[in-house]
Scaffold this motif. Structure first.
Motif, short mmCIF file in Angstrom:
data_model
loop_
_atom_site.label_atom_id
_atom_site.label_comp_id
_atom_site.label_asym_id
_atom_site.label_seq_id
_atom_site.Cartn_x
_atom_site.Cartn_y
_atom_site.Cartn_z
N GLU A 3 -10.50 7.51 0.86
CA GLU A 3 -9.14 7.93 0.58
C GLU A 3 -8.91 8.06 -0.94
OE1 GLU A 3 -6.72 9.11 2.16
OE2 GLU A 3 -4.99 8.67 0.88
N ALA A 44 -2.72 -6.41 -3.18
CA ALA A 44 -3.30 -7.65 -2.69
C ALA A 44 -4.62 -7.39 -1.96
CB ALA A 44 -2.33 -8.34 -1.76
N VAL A 45 -5.60 -8.17 -2.30
CA VAL A 45 -6.90 -8.10 -1.63
C VAL A 45 -7.08 -9.46 -0.95
CG1 VAL A 45 -9.38 -7.88 -2.00
CG2 VAL A 45 -7.79 -6.57 -3.41
N GLN A 47 -0.38 9.57 -4.05
CA GLN A 47 -0.23 8.13 -3.85
C GLN A 47 -1.57 7.46 -3.59
OE1 GLN A 47 2.59 7.19 -0.81
NE2 GLN A 47 2.88 5.11 -1.53
N CYS A 75 -4.21 4.63 -2.42
CA CYS A 75 -4.34 3.67 -1.32
C CYS A 75 -4.22 2.26 -1.93
CB CYS A 75 -5.72 3.85 -0.68
SG CYS A 75 -6.13 2.60 0.53
N SER A 76 -3.31 1.46 -1.38
CA SER A 76 -3.08 0.15 -2.01
C SER A 76 -3.85 -0.97 -1.31
CB SER A 76 -1.59 -0.16 -1.99
OG SER A 76 -1.15 -0.22 -0.65
N ILE A 77 -4.54 -0.62 -0.23
CA ILE A 77 -5.27 -1.66 0.50
C ILE A 77 -6.73 -1.53 0.11
CG2 ILE A 77 -5.73 -2.63 2.79
CD1 ILE A 77 -3.19 -0.48 3.34
N HIS A 94 2.42 2.66 -5.65
CA HIS A 94 2.79 2.26 -4.31
C HIS A 94 4.08 1.47 -4.35
CE1 HIS A 94 2.40 0.30 -0.42
NE2 HIS A 94 2.27 -0.86 -0.99
N CYS A 95 4.45 0.92 -5.51
CA CYS A 95 5.65 0.10 -5.61
C CYS A 95 6.84 0.93 -5.14
CB CYS A 95 5.87 -0.35 -7.04
SG CYS A 95 7.47 -1.14 -7.23
N PRO A 145 -0.65 -8.14 -8.03
CA PRO A 145 0.13 -8.40 -6.81
C PRO A 145 0.54 -7.13 -6.09
CG PRO A 145 1.48 -8.74 -8.76
CD PRO A 145 0.09 -8.51 -9.24
N THR A 146 0.43 -5.98 -6.74
CA THR A 146 0.77 -4.74 -6.04
C THR A 146 -0.41 -4.26 -5.20
OG1 THR A 146 0.03 -3.22 -7.76
CG2 THR A 146 2.27 -4.05 -7.96
#
Ligand code: SF4
Ligand code: SF4
Lengths: 382, 455
Positions: free
Chosen positions: A135, A299-300, A122, A124-126, A98-99, A296-297
């Protein structure tokens, strides 16, 4: 033992040379993976050698035509390697982070290696989103299909489960080394620990696992010097820290007892379920990772990197924290101030080292690390 | 990555360069200044009127807020406003003090720095204004958030920025993050607005937008009114159509408007309320473009060269850059930022059921396509507007828009266009190198002249 560590060091120093040799010997496929969250298990189950692509030590030359100098060393190095033709050994590349900088690199690679299959999915970063699980399952299912298309045959769920088991075993063995090191029972240096982990990102997992078993059995049970200052290393995200930087910490009287580095504990701390639907297992593995070692990529909301660090610095008995931050790494730059304030508040010695792909000013760094070690010693004595 | 359009610079700021001509800006855009002021005024009154306030970053989701009768603050708009008014330095210094590296997105640094200044005041129990405080008077009343929503296409930095905002407010303000993933375009059926990935991702984002309405319902205790959304989108769609119609008139030579006019016209299609005003605004812009064409009047005097601006806007330098290009008879006719974003596909929106079309417009922001499709679209724009050369703004801290710039420049050259790079930034003036741009622009103009002579 030295021989095993030396084998791992050689692979870690030149991962693509290992991949070329492996390919020559096995005629198998080599698949390049990007850090930091893609599981290698699916590529392994497809019969390929999954290799996490690494920053190399070469100066950026041809790459300058395709990437700005305000990108992190990892991205610049990867683009440079692609343009230098280093990735010819690869049969495909899996992208999926996701970066934002990596997304740019994906496009440059697509343009400069037009024949290279790029399996882009890609993630899911969330991680705490309602739809994150569905997802992620979708993403890995898609990747599975694309891998099948690449190899021209189906991948059985049992094969994926077997790969998961092997990868789990490999990770568990490295975790054992971490436990022994934390307990002061072995004296693996920072350099050696990195070689162990980094080589596991590259080598045939079964071969690496055999080496690890021998290493654990044979490693001398001897702690580090008792007067050394115990240090926790954090950060550095996609880059393996430069070995001279790790050596320097020890030369200045420190000993690394634990870390949250991707080329370290972050890579091995968490396993996937060995039973049940393997896609589900990998999705859970991905989603739960950041609930253990915050990244940090990803974040929760409920988690803070600084809390994790405070807890684990204490748990490992470390007397100070050294943060290795790759210049231009945005996720790290965002979250570092929180770490700094937390460690200031708790009066725990900490040092920020900003690293560069190019030469590091080692003399200045030495002075800074020496001062940090002195402060930590004085704090211990007080 | 989306932005504001309130570029008010020091009137004396102008480059000493070229023939001294200045840009002939559209007069109709002045109405936008009034609309923006009205917007801020109503925002500052929001709390008194009992309205909840949402802080959001990213794409143009305000019609959802408008429909739900909550007030909204766009983080980028805030940073851009401070920056366009040359008030960003103190906010950035406060961010610096906390430890945010200057290589970090300067929008985020400005916004977070300003937020820290606000929090300092709250903690100190004082609302005194230091003489060097960057806030313009009205900003004093900027209401703190009741909700934070992040909907940043493509750029992870945009997402992490709100992760920090959330933490700086002590995690007490509910936050929702919408994921707008990159359209990689790797499957055989991939293309602009088509293919399996396009359909699947459109639905994915639309579902999240619906979830966002639920999130707002939960935190306001009121039902979301989809009829009001349709109503707002009726105006937005009309405004977007008028904007595109006016943009299309710029195929005329000389071009009646320039990229810089479209830059100052972003607010009405980005974050102003979806009502008759934004339609009136673009009716005015369209009418003026038509009048100019009838008179043969250009946005630049004696237009000789037609350029394309790539990259994020340099918000400290809008007027400065407009004048600089005018001074060499170059009209920057189009840009990636202005021409490939902000409801650029209004026909996708079904006003009676707008959410899917809205999601699709969010997905096709100027950097959210993988390079081959994005560059294909850039080339189409360049052909349509008869572009001679590309001006690539390498915005130092914005990887979202610098990614792929070398590929874009390579493609331009293959298509017989010149390309120059200049360094600057979205909101940090210290990265801007005026001399470098002067030298490169002169070299480009010489090359274009040489080409014209040879032809
Ligand atoms: S090191 Fe940081 S900036 Fe570089 S690719 Fe990794 S996360 Fe992105
Ligand atoms: S880096 Fe650029 S695209 Fe990303 S948040 Fe900042 S301004 Fe927006």
């Amino acid at each position: 033992m030295d021989e095993i560590l030396e084998t791992m060091a050689v692979v870690a120093a030149d991962p693509l040379a290992y991949a070329r040799q492996w390919k020559k010997e096995t005629q198998g496929r080599v698949i390049g993976l990007f850090p930091m969250h893609f599981p290698g298990e699916l590529a392994h189950a497809a019969g390929a050698l999954p290799v996490i692509l690494q920053e190399d030590d070469e100066p950026i030359t041809v790459g300058q035509a395709q990437v700005f100098n305000f990108y992190c060393g990892y991205n610049r190095s990867i683009i440079d390697q692609a343009l230098r033709g280093e990735f010819e050994v690869l049969d495909a590349i899996l992208f999926g982070d996701h970066c934002v900088q990596l997304l740019g690199t994906a496009d440059v690679i697509r343009a400069s290696l037009p024949k290279m299959p790029i399996l882009f999915n890609q993630l899911c970063s969330i991680l705490d989103a309602e739809w994150a699980k569905a997802e992620t399952v979708r993403t890995f299912t898609q990747l599975w299909k694309e891998l099948e298309a690449l190899i021209g045959q189906p991948i059985a769920p049992e094969q994926v489960q077997a790969s998961i088991r092997l990868f789990n075993r490999n990770r568990a063995l490295i975790r054992q080394l971490y436990d022994l090191r934390r307990a002061g029972e072995i004296a693996l240096t920072g350099r050696q620990m990195q070689d162990v982990v980094k080589s596991s990102m590259v080598m045939d997992r079964a071969q690496h696992t055999v080496l690890l078993e021998k290493l654990i059995a044979g490693l001398e049970r001897r702690g580090p010097p008792t007067d050394a200052v115990r240090v926790f290393l954090s950060g550095h995200l996609c880059h393996a820290p430069k070995l001279p930087v790790l050596d320097l910490i020890e030369d200045c009287g420190g000993v690394v007892v634990d870390d949250d580095l991707y080329h370290g504990f972050r890579f091995v701390f968490w396993d996937a379920a060995e039973t049940g639907d393997p896609v589900e297992a990998l999705a859970d593995w991905y989603l739960l990772r950041s609930t253990k070692v915050p990244c940090p990529t990803r974040a929760v909301k409920s988690l803070d990197w600084e809390d994790y660090l405070l807890r684990n610095v204490r748990a490992s008995g470390a007397q100070g924290l050294i943060v290795l931050m790759a210049k231009f790494c945005e996720p790290h730059m965002y979250f570092y101030p929180e770490i700094k304030e937390a460690f200031d508040r708790h009066d725990i010695p900490h040092l920020l080292v900003e690293t560069e792909h190019e030469e590091m000013p080692m003399e200045t760094l030495k002075t800074r690390v020496e001062t940090f070690i002195e402060i930590a010693k004085r704090r211990m004595a007080a | 990555m989306q932005m504001v359009a309130e570029a008010q610079e020091r009137p004396e700021a102008r480059p000493i360069f070229g023939n001294g001509e200045r840009a002939n800006r559209l007069k109709a855009t002045r109405f936008g200044g009034k609309l923006v002021n009205d917007y801020w005024e109503s925002l500052f009154a929001a709390k008194e009127q009992g309205k909840k306030v949402v802080w959001y970053n990213g794409t143009y989701i305000p019609p959802f807020f408008h429909a739900h009768d909550v007030a909204w603050v766009h983080g980028e708009a805030w940073s851009a406003m401070l920056s366009a008014k040359h008030r960003e330095v103190t906010a950035q210094a406060r961010g610096d003090e906390k430890g945010y590296d200057r290589e970090l997105c300067s929008y985020a640094r400005t916004h977070i720095g300003q937020l820290l200044i606000e929090l300092d005041k709250i903690k100190a129990g004082t609302s005194d204004i230091a003489p060097d405080d960057p806030r313009i008077e009205t900003m004093l009343k900027l209401p703190p958030p009741d909700m934070i929503i992040n909907a940043y296409p493509y750029c992870s930095s945009g997402q992490q920025w709100d992760d920090i905002t959330y933490r700086l407010f002590g995690k007490r303000v509910p936050m929702m993050t919408i994921s707008i993933p990159l359209l990689w375009g790797g499957r055989p059926d991939a293309g602009y607005l088509r293919g399996e990935e396009w359909n699947e991702r459109s639905r994915y984002v639309a579902d999240q937008l619906i979830a966002m309405t639920k999130f707002m319902e939960e935190h306001t205790g009121r039902k979301f009114d989809f009829d009001r959304l349709s109503e707002a989108m009726g105006y937005v769609k009309k405004a977007a159509q008028l904007r595109l119609e006016a943009m299309d008139l710029c195929t005329a030579q000389p071009s009646p408007a320039s990229f810089f006019d479209w830059i100052v016209s972003i607010a009405p299609v980005n974050f102003l309320p979806g009502d008759q005003n934004i339609v009136t605004y673009f009716e005015g812009v369209l009418a003026e473009c038509k009048e100019r064409i009838a008179r043969g009047e250009g946005a630049v005097k004696d237009e000789k060269y037609r350029l394309f601006f790539d990259g994020m806007m340099n918000w400290n330098k809008v007027g400065w850059l407009a004048d600089k290009f005018a001074a060499v008879n170059a009209c920057v006719v189009a840009g990636r930022y202005t021409h490939m974003s902000f409801w650029q596909e209004p026909e996708l929106i079904d006003v009676n059921d707008p959410v899917l079309g809205m999601a699709q417009n969010y997905l096709i922001c100027p950097n959210n396509h993988g390079a081959p499709i994005m560059i294909g679209e850039i080339e189409k724009i360049c052909d349509k507007f008869k572009i001679d050369g590309m001006v690539m703004h390498a915005a130092r801290t914005c990887r979202g828009m610098t990614n792929s710039q070398f590929l874009i420049a390579d493609s331009a050259k293959r298509h017989g266009r010149q390309a120059l790079f200049f360094e600057g930034d979205v909101a940090d003036e210290s990265f801007y190198k005026d001399e470098l741009l002067n030298v490169r622009l002169e070299a480009m103009i010489e090359a274009l002249d040489a080409k014209a002579r040879a032809a």
